[in-house]
Scaffold this motif. Structure first.
Motif, PDB file in Angstrom:
ATOM      1  N   THR A  68      20.502  41.620  63.259  1.00  0.00           N
ATOM      2  CA  THR A  68      21.392  40.717  62.536  1.00  0.00           C
ATOM      3  C   THR A  68      21.382  39.358  63.229  1.00  0.00           C
ATOM      4  O   THR A  68      20.935  39.228  64.360  1.00  0.00           O
ATOM      5  CB  THR A  68      22.849  41.228  62.560  1.00  0.00           C
ATOM      6  OG1 THR A  68      23.305  41.247  63.912  1.00  0.00           O
ATOM      7  CG2 THR A  68      22.964  42.618  61.963  1.00  0.00           C
ATOM      8  N   SER A  69      21.887  38.352  62.504  1.00  0.00           N
ATOM      9  CA  SER A  69      21.941  37.018  63.092  1.00  0.00           C
ATOM     10  C   SER A  69      22.829  36.986  64.320  1.00  0.00           C
ATOM     11  O   SER A  69      22.533  36.298  65.295  1.00  0.00           O
ATOM     12  CB  SER A  69      22.479  36.013  62.062  1.00  0.00           C
ATOM     13  OG  SER A  69      21.526  35.784  61.067  1.00  0.00           O
ATOM     14  N   TRP A  90      18.186  34.038  52.629  1.00  0.00           N
ATOM     15  CA  TRP A  90      18.061  33.410  53.932  1.00  0.00           C
ATOM     16  C   TRP A  90      16.867  32.469  53.897  1.00  0.00           C
ATOM     17  O   TRP A  90      15.886  32.694  53.212  1.00  0.00           O
ATOM     18  CB  TRP A  90      17.852  34.468  55.022  1.00  0.00           C
ATOM     19  CG  TRP A  90      17.353  35.740  54.439  1.00  0.00           C
ATOM     20  CD1 TRP A  90      18.108  36.781  53.978  1.00  0.00           C
ATOM     21  CD2 TRP A  90      15.997  36.084  54.138  1.00  0.00           C
ATOM     22  NE1 TRP A  90      17.301  37.746  53.448  1.00  0.00           N
ATOM     23  CE2 TRP A  90      15.998  37.360  53.525  1.00  0.00           C
ATOM     24  CE3 TRP A  90      14.769  35.438  54.349  1.00  0.00           C
ATOM     25  CZ2 TRP A  90      14.826  37.990  53.122  1.00  0.00           C
ATOM     26  CZ3 TRP A  90      13.609  36.073  53.953  1.00  0.00           C
ATOM     27  CH2 TRP A  90      13.649  37.344  53.339  1.00  0.00           C
ATOM     28  N   TRP A 145      12.912  38.596  63.459  1.00  0.00           N
ATOM     29  CA  TRP A 145      13.287  39.606  62.488  1.00  0.00           C
ATOM     30  C   TRP A 145      12.179  40.658  62.451  1.00  0.00           C
ATOM     31  O   TRP A 145      11.015  40.361  62.704  1.00  0.00           O
ATOM     32  CB  TRP A 145      13.447  39.006  61.094  1.00  0.00           C
ATOM     33  CG  TRP A 145      14.621  38.102  60.945  1.00  0.00           C
ATOM     34  CD1 TRP A 145      14.616  36.742  60.859  1.00  0.00           C
ATOM     35  CD2 TRP A 145      15.993  38.492  60.877  1.00  0.00           C
ATOM     36  NE1 TRP A 145      15.884  36.258  60.740  1.00  0.00           N
ATOM     37  CE2 TRP A 145      16.763  37.313  60.741  1.00  0.00           C
ATOM     38  CE3 TRP A 145      16.664  39.713  60.898  1.00  0.00           C
ATOM     39  CZ2 TRP A 145      18.147  37.313  60.640  1.00  0.00           C
ATOM     40  CZ3 TRP A 145      18.052  39.725  60.796  1.00  0.00           C
ATOM     41  CH2 TRP A 145      18.777  38.536  60.672  1.00  0.00           C
ATOM     42  N   ASP A 178      14.668  30.968  56.800  1.00  0.00           N
ATOM     43  CA  ASP A 178      14.538  31.125  58.242  1.00  0.00           C
ATOM     44  C   ASP A 178      13.762  29.991  58.875  1.00  0.00           C
ATOM     45  O   ASP A 178      12.846  29.424  58.280  1.00  0.00           O
ATOM     46  CB  ASP A 178      13.835  32.448  58.560  1.00  0.00           C
ATOM     47  CG  ASP A 178      14.693  33.630  58.138  1.00  0.00           C
ATOM     48  OD1 ASP A 178      14.156  34.739  58.023  1.00  0.00           O
ATOM     49  OD2 ASP A 178      15.904  33.429  57.908  1.00  0.00           O
ATOM     50  N   TRP A 187      22.109  32.317  53.896  1.00  0.00           N
ATOM     51  CA  TRP A 187      23.071  32.608  54.960  1.00  0.00           C
ATOM     52  C   TRP A 187      23.405  31.344  55.729  1.00  0.00           C
ATOM     53  O   TRP A 187      22.518  30.638  56.211  1.00  0.00           O
ATOM     54  CB  TRP A 187      22.467  33.627  55.944  1.00  0.00           C
ATOM     55  CG  TRP A 187      22.458  35.023  55.440  1.00  0.00           C
ATOM     56  CD1 TRP A 187      23.147  35.531  54.375  1.00  0.00           C
ATOM     57  CD2 TRP A 187      21.720  36.117  55.975  1.00  0.00           C
ATOM     58  NE1 TRP A 187      22.890  36.859  54.229  1.00  0.00           N
ATOM     59  CE2 TRP A 187      22.014  37.257  55.203  1.00  0.00           C
ATOM     60  CE3 TRP A 187      20.842  36.250  57.048  1.00  0.00           C
ATOM     61  CZ2 TRP A 187      21.464  38.505  55.460  1.00  0.00           C
ATOM     62  CZ3 TRP A 187      20.295  37.491  57.305  1.00  0.00           C
ATOM     63  CH2 TRP A 187      20.607  38.602  56.512  1.00  0.00           C
ATOM     64  N   ASP A 200      22.611  31.255  59.155  1.00  0.00           N
ATOM     65  CA  ASP A 200      23.927  31.512  59.736  1.00  0.00           C
ATOM     66  C   ASP A 200      23.843  31.635  61.244  1.00  0.00           C
ATOM     67  O   ASP A 200      24.846  31.770  61.912  1.00  0.00           O
ATOM     68  CB  ASP A 200      24.559  32.763  59.133  1.00  0.00           C
ATOM     69  CG  ASP A 200      23.701  33.992  59.359  1.00  0.00           C
ATOM     70  OD1 ASP A 200      24.255  35.093  59.379  1.00  0.00           O
ATOM     71  OD2 ASP A 200      22.471  33.840  59.503  1.00  0.00           O
ATOM     72  N   ALA A 201      22.656  31.596  61.801  1.00  0.00           N
ATOM     73  CA  ALA A 201      22.534  31.576  63.255  1.00  0.00           C
ATOM     74  C   ALA A 201      22.215  30.169  63.746  1.00  0.00           C
ATOM     75  O   ALA A 201      22.639  29.781  64.833  1.00  0.00           O
ATOM     76  CB  ALA A 201      21.438  32.536  63.707  1.00  0.00           C
ATOM     77  N   ALA A 226      15.404  32.073  63.294  1.00  0.00           N
ATOM     78  CA  ALA A 226      16.832  32.110  62.998  1.00  0.00           C
ATOM     79  C   ALA A 226      17.101  31.851  61.526  1.00  0.00           C
ATOM     80  O   ALA A 226      16.527  30.956  60.921  1.00  0.00           O
ATOM     81  CB  ALA A 226      17.557  31.064  63.848  1.00  0.00           C
ATOM     82  N   SER A 227      18.003  32.651  60.958  1.00  0.00           N
ATOM     83  CA  SER A 227      18.475  32.376  59.611  1.00  0.00           C
ATOM     84  C   SER A 227      19.567  31.317  59.682  1.00  0.00           C
ATOM     85  O   SER A 227      20.074  31.007  60.751  1.00  0.00           O
ATOM     86  CB  SER A 227      19.022  33.644  58.962  1.00  0.00           C
ATOM     87  OG  SER A 227      18.023  34.600  58.852  1.00  0.00           O
TER      88      SER A 227
END
Lengths: 312, 424
Positions: free
Chosen positions: B117-118, B321, B83, B323, B393, B138-139, B135-136
């Motif tokens: 973005t993810s 998020w 990020w 991460d 996320w 949602d990833a 990675a957040s």
């Protein structure tokens, strides 16, 4: 002339000459073979792979294409009974509209410029102007894109931080700017592709003998009539050739619409494909790609009829 | 005449070569853009308390020694997807640099690829060209399911033991009870607003971004990712309880359609969808954006450039998020990557990135460093209660994440399609 004595027999090129002598087909095949193989395998092959990949199903867990076949992606791209698909097709229609508009504007600007360079300018200045017209092609795409982004930047509103909020070049010089939006996209694309339109028209004008213009004048035609009845019909193939570049390059562009657009809408189809690819959803992006592929093929066929391919 | 044509033909040929090379670089433009513009932004300092890195003249106590085994096999470089703001090397602000000390301690040259973005990060990791990613949530699930990342062995990481327990072995960073990465830190997506535009009263609700007619009508900045649908769902959770939304990532078709309808309504008053943080930062400074969904780091940078803004976590709660740094299954430089992961989670480095980005650190020892107590209190690093209304996320799946079995929830691939339709 015939080569000299025994010292020539060890020369490598002599041996090669002898091998090809009289074998015409071998000569043609070895000249064309490499490029043709490259064309078939790399270019056509990868296009075929693209089309096939549109049939793959995206695994929802891993978001990678799996090798199971499905029609879902093609349906998502082509089934216009679905309102979501209709909005996608509407984006495509907008994009084709922009590409046609860019082509038209490029032609309108290129015609007088090419005419001036070809017929009016003195010979010693002619090459200089041609080189000057081609100079932007040496600058990187991103450099030009960001330059235009900076140029069309609007000035900030009343809530701007002190020292910020000055507009770009256009706003500072003329007090007006199209701002980020559809107009800026069209103007920037016209700037990018203008050299590709000027060159074929310039070449076409070069081929036209000046005596034709004199003859038209002698027969009583005013300049505009000459332009309309003599020059443009002769130039149509050249314009068609130039339009192939401006049309197809504008149709597929996905970076300029992001740089100079207003950040609110995905205006052009290329941006849509790019964001689908980034989703990541490669099979759906491949399905979407079939649309511009189809349009470009149709456009090329039309331009072929207009004689563009003899003028490239 | 023939000469000019030869010149023209040659020039065209050369131009095609130049143009095609230009277009190649253009194909990576969208992801390269944040790096070029990030370098161009001025160098500000965040306005939160900064922990003094210098204890004695020149000597900084990083409270970290590299793992000797990994160091012996270090490859000399590492390619990470991060990020923006997670791997600062001093080029944005000379006072914030935790990449150079790492490079000195391990001789691993750090090459950073910024992801906006993810989704972009998942795509980058699928290419197999990077050693690891921040990675957040949602990833992470997509990466773990797709085999893009591997399980880690906590014994190799000296920092792992000091991570807050509430972040370890969570659904988004572990599978089958095995950890898949090192927690980096967590934060919430905040509501940023222009203090002059909202002089009548600071907003305390996401309504400032969803309801037309407010002071920011027509000047709203929305995060350009399908995950933002959860923010709309979160607002509906508070304003339309009859829909019965309990988890903004577990939406059945009715709830999902309501969220999309709200987003369509919001589109009319939106002026910008941002994926590159510098775009929102520039608009906040310009005064083009008067309210939006943001990260604390953007607020810090814009404020340092004179923007009159403030950020708040609204009363409805927020998405956020948590991460995790993960190691790629195809990493070419795994040892350097493991050293980086251990470093970024170590007390000093973690505190630096937490202050710079404006998030809660993951290492408990970071809060014990000089000047960090206030930061940890502001960002509720050690208070698990605060995070109860922050919805990290997460990847939405067909099996509802809130446990409902009587309905099917909308999976993330549908979120992506709906978002693309909304955005065209």
């Amino acid at each position: 002339m015939t080569g000299g004595g025994t010292s020539g027999s060890s020369h490598p090129f002599r041996a090669l000459n002898r091998a090809f002598h009289g074998r015409r087909r071998l000569g043609v095949a070895s000249t064309l073979g490499g490029p043709l193989a490259w064309m078939l395998v790399v270019y056509i092959g990868s296009l075929l792979l693209l089309v096939v990949s549109a049939l793959y199903r995206l695994d929802p867990q891993t978001q990678k294409p799996s090798h199971t076949f499905t029609w879902a992606n093609l349906r998502a791209a082509f089934d216009i009974t679905d309102p979501d698909v209709r909005s996608t097709v509407w984006v495509l229609v907008r994009t084709v509209g922009v590409a046609l508009l860019v082509t038209l504007l490029c032609a309108l600007i290129a015609l007088p410029v090419a005419f001036f360079v070809s017929k009016v300018a003195w010979p010693w200045i002619r090459r200089g102007i041609v080189v000057a017209m081609l100079m932007p092609l040496w600058a990187g795409y991103l450099v030009k894109g960001y330059a235009w982004r900076a140029m069309v930047a609007p000035s900030g509103g009343k809530f701007a931080a002190s020292g910020k909020g000055d507009g770009g070049f256009l706003d500072a010089t003329f007090g007006w700017t199209p701002g980020y939006g559809r107009a800026a996209i069209v103007v920037t694309l016209v700037y990018f592709w203008l050299p590709y339109m000027v060159l074929p028209i310039y070449a076409g004008l070069d081929r036209m003998p000046a005596s034709l213009l004199d003859a038209a004048g002698d027969l009583g035609a005013r300049p505009f009539r000459t332009f309309r009845s003599v020059i443009v019909p002769l130039l149509l193939p050249a314009i068609a050739a130039g339009s192939i570049f401006t049309f197809s390059l504008s149709l597929g562009d996905y970076i300029v619409p992001q740089l100079v657009n207003n950040g609110k809408e995905k205006f052009m189809f290329g941006t849509l494909i790019n964001s689908t690819l980034g989703a990541p959803n490669q099979p759906l992006a491949a399905a979407y790609t079939l649309w511009p592929l189809l349009i470009v093929v149709l456009y090329l066929l039309a331009m072929k009829r207009a004689g563009a391919f003899e003028n490239l | 005449m023939r000469n000019t044509r030869t010149v023209a033909a040659l020039a065209v040929a050369l131009a095609f070569v130049a143009a095609s090379c230009g277009d190649d670089s253009g194909s990576t433009a969208t992801t390269a853009a944040p790096e070029t513009t990030a370098a161009a932004t001025t160098t500000p300092a965040p306005d939160t308390t900064t922990p003094a890195p210098e204890t004695t003249a020149g000597a900084v106590d990083y409270q970290w020694t590299p793992n000797a085994d990994l160091l012996a096999k270090a490859e000399g470089q590492v390619n990470i997807v991060a990020w923006a703001g997670y791997a600062e090397d001093g080029s944005t602000d000379p006072a914030y640099d935790w990449v150079t000390p790492f490079e000195k301690l391990t001789s691993c040259q750090v090459n950073v690829k910024t992801g906006g973005t993810s989704d972009e990060m998942v795509q980058l990791m699928q290419s197999g060209e990077y050693d690891g990613v921040s990675a957040s949530g949602d990833a992470t699930q997509r990466l773990m399911s797709g085999g893009e990342v591997v399980e880690i062995d906590p014994a190799e990481y000296s920092s792992y033991a000091d991570i807050f327990d509430g972040l370890k072995l969570q659904p988004w960073n572990s599978q089958g009870g095995k950890p898949y990465g090192i927690p980096h830190g967590r934060g919430a997506n905040l509501l940023v607003y222009n203090t002059e535009a909202f002089s009548a009263g600071a907003p305390d609700s996401w309504g400032a971004m969803f309801e037309p007619g407010g002071p920011a009508d027509g000047a709203i900045s929305v995060y350009d990712s399908p995950i933002y649908i959860a923010d709309a769902a979160l607002y509906l959770k508070a304003t339309k309880p009859e829909l019965g939304i309990t988890d903004p990532y577990a939406l059945d078709q009715t709830q999902f359609d309501a969220a999309i309808a709200l987003l369509k309504q919001q589109k009319a008053i939106t002026s910008q969808y941002w994926g590159d943080y510098t775009v929102q930062q520039a608009s906040l400074e310009n005064g083009d954006v008067l309210a939006g969904t943001t990260w604390q780091v953007i607020v810090n940078l814009a404020t340092a450039n004179g923007a009159k803004i403030a950020a708040v976590k609204p009363k409805e709660g927020a998405t956020g998020w948590s991460d995790t740094w993960m190691l790629s299954s195809k990493a070419k430089n795994p040892n350097c990557m493991k050293l980086w992961m251990d470093w970024i989670a170590s007390p000093w480095a973690n505190s630096q990135v937490a202050v710079w980005f404006g998030e809660a650190p993951s290492n408990a020892k970071s809060c014990a460093l000089d000047g960090m107590a206030e930061h940890c209190a502001t960002f509720h690093a050690a208070e698990d209660d605060y995070w109860k209304d922050v919805w990290y996320w997460t990847t939405a799946t067909e099996a509802c994440l809130d446990g409902r079995t009587d309905v099917k929830c909308v999976p993330y691939t549908e979120w992506v399609n709906a978002w693309n339709t909304l955005r065209s």
